[in-house]
Design an enzyme around this catalytic site. Structure first.
Site, PDB file in Angstrom:
ATOM      1  N   GLY A 120      51.664  -4.564  -3.764  1.00 42.26           N
ATOM      2  CA  GLY A 120      53.527  -4.660  -2.721  1.00 42.26           C
ATOM      3  C   GLY A 120      53.422  -3.944  -1.493  1.00 42.26           C
ATOM      4  O   GLY A 120      52.499  -2.399  -1.609  1.00 42.26           O
ATOM      5  N   THR A 159      68.867  -0.939  -3.430  1.00 44.16           N
ATOM      6  CA  THR A 159      67.345  -2.121  -5.449  1.00 44.16           C
ATOM      7  C   THR A 159      68.431  -2.357  -5.210  1.00 44.16           C
ATOM      8  O   THR A 159      69.440  -2.610  -5.996  1.00 44.16           O
ATOM      9  CB  THR A 159      66.834  -0.833  -6.054  1.00 44.16           C
ATOM     10  N   SER A 210      62.396   2.876  -1.751  1.00 41.54           N
ATOM     11  CA  SER A 210      63.436   3.587  -2.474  1.00 41.54           C
ATOM     12  C   SER A 210      64.105   3.563  -3.681  1.00 41.54           C
ATOM     13  O   SER A 210      64.224   4.820  -4.057  1.00 41.54           O
ATOM     14  CB  SER A 210      64.573   2.803  -1.304  1.00 41.54           C
ATOM     15  N   CYS A 266      70.483   2.380  -8.105  1.00 43.46           N
ATOM     16  CA  CYS A 266      69.485   2.763  -6.887  1.00 43.46           C
ATOM     17  C   CYS A 266      71.108   2.058  -5.693  1.00 43.46           C
ATOM     18  O   CYS A 266      70.049   0.340  -6.020  1.00 43.46           O
ATOM     19  CB  CYS A 266      68.139   2.981  -6.023  1.00 43.46           C
ATOM     20  N   THR A 320      63.810  -2.169  -0.496  1.00 37.92           N
ATOM     21  CA  THR A 320      62.139  -2.318  -1.046  1.00 37.92           C
ATOM     22  C   THR A 320      62.368  -0.699  -2.292  1.00 37.92           C
ATOM     23  O   THR A 320      62.097  -0.231  -2.092  1.00 37.92           O
ATOM     24  CB  THR A 320      61.199  -2.549  -0.117  1.00 37.92           C
ATOM     25  N   ALA A 326      68.168  -1.104 -10.574  1.00 35.41           N
ATOM     26  CA  ALA A 326      69.121  -2.259  -8.949  1.00 35.41           C
ATOM     27  C   ALA A 326      69.950  -1.074 -10.057  1.00 35.41           C
ATOM     28  O   ALA A 326      70.536  -1.258  -8.809  1.00 35.41           O
ATOM     29  CB  ALA A 326      68.612  -3.463  -9.337  1.00 35.41           C
ATOM     30  N   LYS A 370      58.242  -8.642  -0.466  1.00 33.97           N
ATOM     31  CA  LYS A 370      57.676  -7.891  -0.375  1.00 33.97           C
ATOM     32  C   LYS A 370      56.422  -7.467  -1.478  1.00 33.97           C
ATOM     33  O   LYS A 370      55.454  -6.877  -1.423  1.00 33.97           O
ATOM     34  CB  LYS A 370      57.772  -6.796  -0.480  1.00 33.97           C
TER      35      LYS A 370
END
Length: 184
Positions: free
Chosen positions: A58, A174, A137, A171, A12, A168, A44
Site C-alpha cells: 500500500g 479519507t 493523510s 479525516c 489516501t 473516514a 493505492k
C-alpha cells in the site's frame, strides 16, 4: 512532503492489520487538492508477485513516485526471493542514497503475510510494534482506531474495515471507497 511544490495536495489512508495468521492491507481512494476531491477511487493497494511469491503493498504520496518505488521493490525481491526485509532495506538504502530516488515522495506499507514493514524515503524500514501500521493523510486516525479494535474479537479484515470507516468519518482526506487485499 510535497507542500512546497504542490501545496494543498492530500490523499489516501493506508492501514495494515496482522491477526490470526493473516495480514490485511486496506486503502481508501481519495486524492484531494485543498478542499476539492480530485478523485475518489484511486487504487493505492497492490498485489505483486515477483518470482511467484505474493507481496501486498500500500502506498501514500505521489502515485508516480510510488510506482517507481514498486518497480524497484519488485527487482529487489526478484534478486532476493522470499527475503522481504532484505529487499526493503536495500530499497530504503537506494531511496536514501540515489540522487534521483531521494526526491521521490511516497511511503510504503509492505507485507508478505509474515513480515509487515513500513518503508520511508528517510531510509527507515520499520516493523510495527502492535501488528498495525498506517500511513497517509488519515493514517493516525486509522492507526488509533485499529489499535483500539485489537481488543475485540474481530478478525483482521473487520478491524481494517472498521478502522478505515472511523478514519473516514474523522479525516476529510479519507473516504470509504476501500481497496482491500489479504495475504497469509
Amino acid at each position: 512532503m510535497a507542500e512546497d511544490r504542490f501545496p494543498g495536495w492530500h490523499g489516501t489512508t493506508i492501514l495494515a492489520v496482522r491477526r490470526g495468521g493473516k495480514v490485511v492491507v486496506a486503502g481508501d481512494g481519495q486524492v484531494s487538492v485543498g478542499q476539492t476531491v480530485m478523485k475518489g477511487s484511486a487504487r493505492k493497494v497492490r498485489r505483486l508477485s515477483p518470482g511467484g511469491r505474493d507481496v501486498v503493498v500500500g502506498f501514500a504520496g505521489s502515485t508516480a513516485d510510488a510506482f517507481t518505488l514498486l518497480e524497484r521493490l519488485e527487482k529487489k525481491l526478484e534478486a532476493a526471493p522470499g527475503q522481504l526485509q532484505r529487499a526493503c532495506v536495500d530499497l530504503a538504502k537506494d531511496w536514501r542514497m540515489d540522487k534521483y530516488l531521494r526526491n521521490l515522495e511516497a511511503m510504503l506499507i509492505v507485507t508478505d503475510g509474515v513480515d509487515l514493514l513500513v518503508v520511508t524515503g528517510a531510509g527507515d524500514v520499520l516493523e510495527p510494534e502492535h501488528d498495525v501500521a498506517a500511513i497517509g493523510s488519515g493514517g493516525n486516525f486509522a492507526l488509533a482506531a485499529a489499535r483500539g479494535l485489537l481488543e475485540s474479537d474481530l478478525d483482521a479484515e473487520a478491524i481494517a474495515r472498521t478502522a478505515m470507516a472511523i478514519a473516514a468519518d474523522i479525516c476529510v482526506y479519507t473516504n470509504g471507497r476501500l481497496t482491500v487485499e489479504t495475504i497469509g
